[in-house]
Motif scaffolding. Structure first.
Motif, PDB file in Angstrom:
ATOM      1  N   ARG A  29     -43.718  58.848   6.060  1.00 33.23           N
ATOM      2  CA  ARG A  29     -42.963  58.476   7.265  1.00 33.23           C
ATOM      3  C   ARG A  29     -41.954  59.569   7.647  1.00 33.23           C
ATOM      4  NH1 ARG A  29     -40.795  52.332   6.361  1.00 33.23           N
ATOM      5  NH2 ARG A  29     -42.655  51.377   5.431  1.00 33.23           N
ATOM      6  N   ASP A  42     -49.564  52.090   5.345  1.00 30.32           N
ATOM      7  CA  ASP A  42     -48.120  52.002   5.562  1.00 30.32           C
ATOM      8  C   ASP A  42     -47.688  52.916   6.708  1.00 30.32           C
ATOM      9  OD1 ASP A  42     -45.238  51.372   4.550  1.00 30.32           O
ATOM     10  OD2 ASP A  42     -45.323  53.556   4.682  1.00 30.32           O
ATOM     11  N   LEU A  90     -49.061  51.558  10.258  1.00 29.80           N
ATOM     12  CA  LEU A  90     -48.340  50.380  10.750  1.00 29.80           C
ATOM     13  C   LEU A  90     -46.900  50.724  11.123  1.00 29.80           C
ATOM     14  CD1 LEU A  90     -49.723  47.691   8.271  1.00 29.80           C
ATOM     15  CD2 LEU A  90     -50.298  47.966  10.693  1.00 29.80           C
ATOM     16  N   TRP A  91     -46.286  51.631  10.374  1.00 28.93           N
ATOM     17  CA  TRP A  91     -44.923  52.057  10.708  1.00 28.93           C
ATOM     18  C   TRP A  91     -44.890  52.780  12.055  1.00 28.93           C
ATOM     19  CZ3 TRP A  91     -42.957  57.173  10.980  1.00 28.93           C
ATOM     20  CH2 TRP A  91     -41.564  57.253  11.135  1.00 28.93           C
ATOM     21  N   GLN A 117     -44.825  48.451  13.130  1.00 29.53           N
ATOM     22  CA  GLN A 117     -45.017  47.419  12.119  1.00 29.53           C
ATOM     23  C   GLN A 117     -45.440  46.062  12.697  1.00 29.53           C
ATOM     24  OE1 GLN A 117     -41.201  48.011  10.045  1.00 29.53           O
ATOM     25  NE2 GLN A 117     -42.297  49.051   8.409  1.00 29.53           N
ATOM     26  N   LYS A 177     -47.716  42.684  13.035  1.00 27.80           N
ATOM     27  CA  LYS A 177     -48.406  41.859  12.051  1.00 27.80           C
ATOM     28  C   LYS A 177     -49.914  42.038  12.185  1.00 27.80           C
ATOM     29  CE  LYS A 177     -44.853  38.276  11.599  1.00 27.80           C
ATOM     30  NZ  LYS A 177     -44.543  36.833  11.743  1.00 27.80           N
ATOM     31  N   GLU A 237     -40.035  45.216   2.966  1.00 31.28           N
ATOM     32  CA  GLU A 237     -40.836  45.917   3.963  1.00 31.28           C
ATOM     33  C   GLU A 237     -42.230  46.250   3.429  1.00 31.28           C
ATOM     34  OE1 GLU A 237     -38.785  49.021   6.742  1.00 31.28           O
ATOM     35  OE2 GLU A 237     -39.813  50.126   5.177  1.00 31.28           O
TER      36      GLU A 237
END
Length: 337
Positions: free
Chosen positions: A129, A189, A192-193, A197, A199, A313
């Motif tokens: 990230r 991860d 989605l970040w 993010q 669902k 998270e």
């Protein structure tokens, strides 16, 4: 006012520690690496001497009994994450844990509960990230520069090498899984970040194992998101080509962006325009991103803020790991609550 120095004890002095974590921790101001622990005490002592770390041991308890230690950095095999993190938290230490956080969502949930009970932070390393290109891509999506995102694809196709020949990586009890938990955790991860993010509503997946393999060496997954967008994931440890492929591509109604190499195109006034920002490519992206994440984590611990990658998270990502395995085993779509 000078910031409080955080004292760190690191566990597991393998490649991840020696190439990335230890040099980063030694480089940072306001952080003091004071312990190295490894199940091989002689190796721990050699590495401690090499990096000028004052104390080393073959026992985690020696580190945990040192009340001056604030944070335990776990660079151990997956099966040791839960017991070592839990023991560290119960000893009053914050924990930074290499990915994946655990072997399963149930294990990760128990670790998160231990952190809450101890009133300490449990953080998973999510350094991707903090790559410069990842940060910019997230900003493009956040600002709506790509319009409505309707599709994203992520993958990490890595050459077949001896790197994965570590016995614990190929043993289901110790690793928890294969390429899905290893490369898949990181890419999912990150994806989605970048997307904010959202669902995940459902997962459909398939995995491939070599004839005698306990864990999967390749996998694909199709995820439906609550936004109406879809995300695909492609993973392998066994690519028989001349180089690796790692990518995250995001497609929207107003433009598209590709990660690695970083490219951004937007539709403007009826024309496709390349709006890719210039990036400094002189530094090693992995080391730079790990350093940036650790700085962020330490700053969060000092201020009492939850850092990126904190357990709450990460739990949804671990639940997705379970869902991918469940879908592959059952041969059907798995819907999530």
């Amino acid at each position: 006012m000078a910031r409080r120095i955080l004292r760190i004890g690191l566990v597991g002095v393998g490649a991840a520690a020696q190439i990335n974590h230890i040099p980063t921790l030694k480089k940072l101001e306001d952080v003091e690496l004071v312990w190295l622990v490894d199940r091989d005490p002689e190796k721990a002592a050699r590495v401690a001497q090499k990096f000028q770390v004052p104390q080393s041991s073959g026992r985690l308890d020696d580190l945990l009994s040192d009340d001056s230690v604030d944070v335990v950095d776990l660079c151990t095999p997956n099966f040791l994450h839960a017991p070592m993190a839990t023991a560290s938290l119960e000893a009053g230490k914050h924990v930074l844990c290499e990915r994946p956080l655990a072997r399963s969502a149930a294990e990760a949930t128990a670790m998160a509960k231990a952190a809450k009970k101890a009133d300490r932070m449990l953080v998973c390393a999510v350094q991707h990230r903090y790559r410069a290109d990842s940060q910019l891509l997230r900003k493009f999506v956040d600002k709506g520069d790509l319009g409505e995102v309707f599709f994203a694809k992520a993958g990490w196709l890595r050459q077949q090498t001896d790197w994965d020949s570590d016995e614990w990586r190929r043993t289901k009890r110790e690793s928890g899984g294969g390429v899905v938990l290893d490369l898949g955790f990181q890419m999912l991860d990150l994806a989605l970040w970048v997307l904010g993010q959202p669902k995940v509503e459902s997962v459909t997946a398939s995995v491939h194992r070599q004839s005698k393999g306990e864990v999967e060496d390749s996998a694909t997954a199709f995820l439906r998101l609550e936004t109406g967008a879809t995300l695909t994931l492609e993973l392998t440890w066994g690519l028989l080509m001349e180089k690796d492929f790692a990518y995250l591509n995001v497609f929207g109604s107003g433009g598209a962006a590709l990660l690695n190499p970083f490219r951004v195109h937007k539709g403007m006034h009826g024309t496709l325009v390349n709006v890719t920002p210039t990036l400094d490519t002189s530094r090693n992206q992995y080391k730079q991103s790990l350093e940036a994440h650790i700085v962020h984590v330490m700053d969060g611990l000092r201020k009492g803020h939850k850092p990126a990658g904190h357990a709450d998270e990460i739990l949804p990502v671990m639940e997705l790991m379970d869902a991918i395995y469940r879908s592959a085993e059952q041969g059907r779509e798995v819907k999530l609550g």
